[in-house]
Design a protein around this motif. Sequence first.
Motif, PDB file in Angstrom:
ATOM      1  N   SER A  10       0.860  -1.187   0.000  1.00  0.00           N
ATOM      2  CA  SER A  10       0.000   0.000   0.000  1.00  0.00           C
ATOM      3  C   SER A  10       0.895   1.235   0.000  1.00  0.00           C
ATOM      4  CB  SER A  10      -0.887   0.010   1.242  1.00  0.00           C
ATOM      5  OG  SER A  10      -0.110   0.270   2.408  1.00  0.00           O
ATOM      6  N   TYR A  11       0.276   2.379  -0.238  1.00  0.00           N
ATOM      7  CA  TYR A  11       1.032   3.635  -0.254  1.00  0.00           C
ATOM      8  C   TYR A  11       1.729   3.858   1.084  1.00  0.00           C
ATOM      9  CZ  TYR A  11       2.103   8.592  -0.348  1.00  0.00           C
ATOM     10  OH  TYR A  11       2.751   9.788  -0.276  1.00  0.00           O
ATOM     11  N   PHE A  12       0.997   3.691   2.197  1.00  0.00           N
ATOM     12  CA  PHE A  12       1.570   3.991   3.510  1.00  0.00           C
ATOM     13  C   PHE A  12       2.599   2.952   3.940  1.00  0.00           C
ATOM     14  CE2 PHE A  12      -2.252   6.605   3.554  1.00  0.00           C
ATOM     15  CZ  PHE A  12      -1.672   7.831   3.857  1.00  0.00           C
ATOM     16  N   SER A  13       2.406   1.711   3.571  1.00  0.00           N
ATOM     17  CA  SER A  13       3.408   0.688   3.859  1.00  0.00           C
ATOM     18  C   SER A  13       4.706   1.001   3.119  1.00  0.00           C
ATOM     19  CB  SER A  13       2.872  -0.683   3.443  1.00  0.00           C
ATOM     20  OG  SER A  13       3.860  -1.656   3.564  1.00  0.00           O
ATOM     21  N   HIS A  14       4.578   1.409   1.866  1.00  0.00           N
ATOM     22  CA  HIS A  14       5.742   1.786   1.069  1.00  0.00           C
ATOM     23  C   HIS A  14       6.422   3.019   1.652  1.00  0.00           C
ATOM     24  CE1 HIS A  14       7.815   3.746  -2.338  1.00  0.00           C
ATOM     25  NE2 HIS A  14       8.098   2.509  -2.681  1.00  0.00           N
ATOM     26  N   LEU A  15       5.625   4.014   2.046  1.00  0.00           N
ATOM     27  CA  LEU A  15       6.160   5.239   2.626  1.00  0.00           C
ATOM     28  C   LEU A  15       6.954   4.938   3.894  1.00  0.00           C
ATOM     29  CD1 LEU A  15       6.222   8.387   2.674  1.00  0.00           C
ATOM     30  CD2 LEU A  15       4.135   8.265   4.043  1.00  0.00           C
ATOM     31  N   LEU A  16       6.382   4.139   4.775  1.00  0.00           N
ATOM     32  CA  LEU A  16       7.066   3.791   6.024  1.00  0.00           C
ATOM     33  C   LEU A  16       8.368   3.041   5.745  1.00  0.00           C
ATOM     34  CD1 LEU A  16       7.038   3.744   9.116  1.00  0.00           C
ATOM     35  CD2 LEU A  16       5.750   1.601   8.967  1.00  0.00           C
ATOM     36  N   GLY A  17       8.337   2.105   4.823  1.00  0.00           N
ATOM     37  CA  GLY A  17       9.546   1.357   4.474  1.00  0.00           C
ATOM     38  C   GLY A  17      10.629   2.242   3.882  1.00  0.00           C
ATOM     39  N   ALA A  18      10.234   3.164   3.024  1.00  0.00           N
ATOM     40  CA  ALA A  18      11.203   4.080   2.406  1.00  0.00           C
ATOM     41  C   ALA A  18      11.812   5.007   3.448  1.00  0.00           C
ATOM     42  CB  ALA A  18      10.529   4.890   1.300  1.00  0.00           C
ATOM     43  N   TRP A  19      10.988   5.516   4.361  1.00  0.00           N
ATOM     44  CA  TRP A  19      11.504   6.394   5.414  1.00  0.00           C
ATOM     45  C   TRP A  19      12.413   5.642   6.368  1.00  0.00           C
ATOM     46  CZ3 TRP A  19       6.853   9.936   7.110  1.00  0.00           C
ATOM     47  CH2 TRP A  19       6.612  10.853   6.073  1.00  0.00           C
ATOM     48  N   LYS A  20      12.068   4.398   6.675  1.00  0.00           N
ATOM     49  CA  LYS A  20      12.909   3.586   7.555  1.00  0.00           C
ATOM     50  C   LYS A  20      14.280   3.360   6.902  1.00  0.00           C
ATOM     51  CE  LYS A  20      13.081  -0.972   9.687  1.00  0.00           C
ATOM     52  NZ  LYS A  20      12.419  -2.282   9.772  1.00  0.00           N
ATOM     53  N   MET A  21      14.276   3.020   5.630  1.00  0.00           N
ATOM     54  CA  MET A  21      15.528   2.811   4.916  1.00  0.00           C
ATOM     55  C   MET A  21      16.341   4.105   4.866  1.00  0.00           C
ATOM     56  SD  MET A  21      16.167   1.482   0.998  1.00  0.00           S
ATOM     57  CE  MET A  21      15.547  -0.159   1.284  1.00  0.00           C
ATOM     58  N   ALA A  22      15.685   5.210   4.591  1.00  0.00           N
ATOM     59  CA  ALA A  22      16.368   6.506   4.540  1.00  0.00           C
ATOM     60  C   ALA A  22      16.996   6.842   5.888  1.00  0.00           C
ATOM     61  CB  ALA A  22      15.398   7.607   4.126  1.00  0.00           C
ATOM     62  N   PHE A  23      16.284   6.575   6.984  1.00  0.00           N
ATOM     63  CA  PHE A  23      16.821   6.839   8.317  1.00  0.00           C
ATOM     64  C   PHE A  23      18.128   6.089   8.530  1.00  0.00           C
ATOM     65  CE2 PHE A  23      17.359   5.251  12.638  1.00  0.00           C
ATOM     66  CZ  PHE A  23      17.521   6.436  13.334  1.00  0.00           C
ATOM     67  N   TRP A  24      18.151   4.787   8.207  1.00  0.00           N
ATOM     68  CA  TRP A  24      19.360   3.989   8.447  1.00  0.00           C
ATOM     69  C   TRP A  24      20.513   4.427   7.561  1.00  0.00           C
ATOM     70  CZ3 TRP A  24      19.844   2.083  12.875  1.00  0.00           C
ATOM     71  CH2 TRP A  24      18.753   1.575  13.570  1.00  0.00           C
ATOM     72  N   PHE A  25      20.218   4.823   6.323  1.00  0.00           N
ATOM     73  CA  PHE A  25      21.294   5.303   5.447  1.00  0.00           C
ATOM     74  C   PHE A  25      21.817   6.669   5.894  1.00  0.00           C
ATOM     75  CE2 PHE A  25      19.859   2.108   2.267  1.00  0.00           C
ATOM     76  CZ  PHE A  25      21.074   1.462   2.135  1.00  0.00           C
ATOM     77  N   ILE A  26      20.943   7.534   6.374  1.00  0.00           N
ATOM     78  CA  ILE A  26      21.396   8.833   6.900  1.00  0.00           C
ATOM     79  C   ILE A  26      22.254   8.609   8.143  1.00  0.00           C
ATOM     80  CG2 ILE A  26      20.616  10.955   8.036  1.00  0.00           C
ATOM     81  CD1 ILE A  26      18.192  10.865   6.048  1.00  0.00           C
ATOM     82  N   LEU A  27      21.796   7.742   9.037  1.00  0.00           N
ATOM     83  CA  LEU A  27      22.586   7.418  10.228  1.00  0.00           C
ATOM     84  C   LEU A  27      23.944   6.845   9.826  1.00  0.00           C
ATOM     85  CD1 LEU A  27      22.784   7.201  13.317  1.00  0.00           C
ATOM     86  CD2 LEU A  27      21.745   4.928  13.110  1.00  0.00           C
ATOM     87  N   GLY A  28      23.953   5.949   8.859  1.00  0.00           N
ATOM     88  CA  GLY A  28      25.213   5.383   8.366  1.00  0.00           C
ATOM     89  C   GLY A  28      26.108   6.447   7.778  1.00  0.00           C
ATOM     90  N   GLY A  29      25.520   7.418   7.102  1.00  0.00           N
ATOM     91  CA  GLY A  29      26.304   8.522   6.544  1.00  0.00           C
ATOM     92  C   GLY A  29      26.984   9.338   7.622  1.00  0.00           C
ATOM     93  N   PHE A  30      26.270   9.638   8.689  1.00  0.00           N
ATOM     94  CA  PHE A  30      26.875  10.367   9.810  1.00  0.00           C
ATOM     95  C   PHE A  30      27.999   9.553  10.443  1.00  0.00           C
ATOM     96  CE2 PHE A  30      22.779  12.846  10.143  1.00  0.00           C
ATOM     97  CZ  PHE A  30      23.348  14.048   9.742  1.00  0.00           C
ATOM     98  N   ARG A  31      27.750   8.247  10.595  1.00  0.00           N
ATOM     99  CA  ARG A  31      28.797   7.386  11.156  1.00  0.00           C
ATOM    100  C   ARG A  31      30.049   7.427  10.278  1.00  0.00           C
ATOM    101  NH1 ARG A  31      26.259   1.638  11.837  1.00  0.00           N
ATOM    102  NH2 ARG A  31      28.329   1.178  12.654  1.00  0.00           N
ATOM    103  N   LEU A  32      29.856   7.426   8.971  1.00  0.00           N
ATOM    104  CA  LEU A  32      31.000   7.445   8.056  1.00  0.00           C
ATOM    105  C   LEU A  32      31.716   8.786   8.061  1.00  0.00           C
ATOM    106  CD1 LEU A  32      29.561   5.331   5.167  1.00  0.00           C
ATOM    107  CD2 LEU A  32      31.610   4.822   6.500  1.00  0.00           C
ATOM    108  N   ILE A  33      30.986   9.876   8.228  1.00  0.00           N
ATOM    109  CA  ILE A  33      31.629  11.191   8.329  1.00  0.00           C
ATOM    110  C   ILE A  33      32.545  11.212   9.547  1.00  0.00           C
ATOM    111  CG2 ILE A  33      31.204  13.625   8.858  1.00  0.00           C
ATOM    112  CD1 ILE A  33      28.666  13.360   7.045  1.00  0.00           C
ATOM    113  N   ILE A  34      32.039  10.719  10.675  1.00  0.00           N
ATOM    114  CA  ILE A  34      32.872  10.685  11.883  1.00  0.00           C
ATOM    115  C   ILE A  34      34.048   9.732  11.693  1.00  0.00           C
ATOM    116  CG2 ILE A  34      32.908  10.094  14.335  1.00  0.00           C
ATOM    117  CD1 ILE A  34      29.915  10.983  14.377  1.00  0.00           C
TER     118      ILE A  34
END
Length: 64
Positions: A10-34
């Motif tokens: 569904s639209y909302f299931s897809h939205l939640l999954g995309a945001w969850k994935m984005a969160f982990w990649f953003i967190l990983g990006g910060f970890r890599l900057i440090i």
Amino acid sequence: MGHLADINKSYFSHLLGAWKMAFWFILGGFRLIIHGIIPNFDIHAGQETVDRYAPPNERSEPSS
């Protein structure tokens, strides 16, 4: 919405999954900057971020 039908979500299931994935990649990006500034800090940051979403048969073994 062909993409949603293709993945059978569904639209909302897809939205939640995309945001969850984005969160982990953003967190990983910060970890890599440090890690880039302090090389001995969080030495597995990049690989752990990639492995979170790599298909199980393509995940790398942690190096010692």
